[in-house]
Design an enzyme around this catalytic site. Structure first.
Site, mmCIF file in Angstrom:
data_model
loop_
_atom_site.group_PDB
_atom_site.id
_atom_site.type_symbol
_atom_site.label_atom_id
_atom_site.label_comp_id
_atom_site.label_asym_id
_atom_site.label_seq_id
_atom_site.Cartn_x
_atom_site.Cartn_y
_atom_site.Cartn_z
ATOM 1 N N THR A 67 36.693 53.229 36.602
ATOM 2 C CA THR A 67 36.220 51.851 36.516
ATOM 3 C C THR A 67 36.344 51.307 37.980
ATOM 4 O O THR A 67 35.872 50.319 38.345
ATOM 5 C CB THR A 67 36.989 50.885 35.738
ATOM 6 N N ASP A 101 42.858 62.308 37.915
ATOM 7 C CA ASP A 101 43.796 61.989 37.018
ATOM 8 C C ASP A 101 45.051 61.736 37.553
ATOM 9 O O ASP A 101 45.670 62.467 38.377
ATOM 10 C CB ASP A 101 43.872 63.069 35.916
ATOM 11 N N ALA A 112 47.033 51.871 37.773
ATOM 12 C CA ALA A 112 46.117 52.656 36.624
ATOM 13 C C ALA A 112 46.382 52.440 35.170
ATOM 14 O O ALA A 112 47.544 52.699 34.646
ATOM 15 C CB ALA A 112 46.291 54.171 37.053
ATOM 16 N N TYR A 169 46.034 46.067 23.865
ATOM 17 C CA TYR A 169 46.209 46.008 25.387
ATOM 18 C C TYR A 169 47.462 45.171 25.765
ATOM 19 O O TYR A 169 48.302 45.873 26.498
ATOM 20 C CB TYR A 169 45.023 45.258 26.022
ATOM 21 N N LEU A 209 36.223 34.731 34.141
ATOM 22 C CA LEU A 209 35.249 33.494 34.315
ATOM 23 C C LEU A 209 34.626 33.588 35.726
ATOM 24 O O LEU A 209 33.254 33.431 35.667
ATOM 25 C CB LEU A 209 36.148 32.484 33.737
ATOM 26 N N ARG A 246 43.362 27.196 32.242
ATOM 27 C CA ARG A 246 43.874 28.480 32.851
ATOM 28 C C ARG A 246 44.681 28.449 34.034
ATOM 29 O O ARG A 246 44.084 27.560 34.885
ATOM 30 C CB ARG A 246 42.980 29.681 32.519
ATOM 31 N N GLY A 273 41.404 33.157 18.768
ATOM 32 C CA GLY A 273 42.357 33.779 19.500
ATOM 33 C C GLY A 273 42.608 33.338 20.983
ATOM 34 O O GLY A 273 43.452 33.592 21.622
ATOM 35 N N ASP A 274 41.545 32.353 21.328
ATOM 36 C CA ASP A 274 41.832 31.579 22.324
ATOM 37 C C ASP A 274 42.859 30.349 22.539
ATOM 38 O O ASP A 274 42.339 29.268 21.879
ATOM 39 C CB ASP A 274 40.459 31.146 23.114
#
Length: 332
Positions: free
Chosen positions: A41, A57, A77, A144, A191, A222, A284-285
């Protein structure tokens, strides 16, 4: 356990957004920096000149780095997409928790006892009160956040049993850019960069999920923190860790901004009308999430100086607009 310029620091995930800015500031301040990243990523061009880069890795590359007079580890990471964690939890338990546990064992074997861990305010789930302080219950609502909380628990036990000196930093919305380093992901969920993609012509409009929240203008609120302020906190933490202690700090600007305020600020900064469309709320927000940084300010001596919304958006736009056609986002 003071960390001083000239010492060797390992930055895992140092080609990602937060990791690369921290690596850049470390190099600027005179540290010897090694970055490990598999580029799944991250972006190779985000790794600062002056840092030694190892592609691959973390667990394969870390033993040699840790043995090379390494003084501290900045651990970024991780897998970090909330939605993906729900449908593919195994990837998060393995990639985040198992990898971190094995990295801690490699550090212990090499005698490296200074760690700064990039945790998340998602550990708190949907808190009943704001601002969010470190003594609130932890109740993550997705794998997460749960994986990051599990790592925090592991770090606490390693500090008590093995003398590790560690700090976990929990933050929500990191934004802005630092020079030539900013947000540039293949899969973007944040956002501000999504809004700026509209200004750049990569998206037709920005979606606002709900305008009937119990906030001043009906849109979610936020807390945003500038990426450079965040880097300062990481270095302050590594420079003040003590053996046998695991500290946890929340980081934020101390102010909350609504989605509508962010859109309006982006319009002013870019000069683009940025069409917006209201969509139904997402499950869930929470209506409002603001982190309290009082403990970090008191104990780390940290103070955010760049985290006003106009500065954050201005720096992000300067990065995004100069990136142009080299951006990793797609139209949609």
């Amino acid at each position: 356990m003071a960390l001083s310029p000239g010492e060797h620091v390992l930055v895992t995930g140092g080609a990602g957004y937060v990791g690369s800015v921290c690596a850049t500031v470390l190099v600027e301040q005179g540290y010897r920096v090694t970055v490990i990243d598999d580029l799944s990523t991250g972006n190779r061009e985000a790794v600062p000149d002056g840092a030694h880069f190892l592609e691959g890795d973390v667990l394969d590359a870390a033993p040699g780095v840790l043995a090379d007079d390494c003084a501290a580890v900045f651990h970024f990471a991780a897998k970090s997409l909330v939605g993906e964690s729900v449908v593919s939890p195994a990837k998060y338990w393995s990639g985040n928790v198992v990898t971190s546990l094995r990295l801690l064992d490699l550090m212990r074997a090499a005698g490296v006892d200074n760690l700064v861990f990039s945790s998340t305010a998602a550990c708190y789930g949907e808190p009943a009160t704001v601002p969010i302080t470190e003594d609130l219950p932890t109740a993550p609502t997705n794998p997460y956040g749960a994986s990051k909380l599990a790592i925090d628990h592991i770090i606490t036990s390693y500090a008590a049993a093995y003398g590790l000196g560690a700090t976990s930093l929990r933050y929500f919305n990191v934004a802005g850019a630092y020079g030539t380093v900013g947000e540039n992901r293949a899969v973007e969920t944040h956002l501000i960069p999504l809004i700026l993609q509209v200004a750049l012509g990569a998206r037709e409009k920005i979606m606002i999920f709900g305008d009937d929240w119990p906030t001043a203008d009906g849109t979610c609120v936020r807390d945003y923190i500038h990426i450079r302020d965040l880097a300062d906190a990481h270095i302050l933490a590594a420079s003040s860790n003590t053996p046998g202690s695991h500290r946890i700090f929340n980081l934020g600007s101390g102010d909350g901004f609504s989605v509508q305020q962010v859109v309006e600020t982006c319009r002013k900064v870019t000069g683009h009308p940025i069409p917006a469309e209201v969509a139904p709320r997402r499950g869930g927000d929470p209506a409002t999430l603001i982190a309290s940084s009082a403990r970090a300010m008191a104990e780390l001596g940290w103070s955010p100086t760049r985290s006003d919304l106009t500065t954050i958006v201005g720096d992000a736009w300067a990065f995004t607009s100069q990136l142009g056609g080299r951006a990793h986002f797609a139209r949609g």
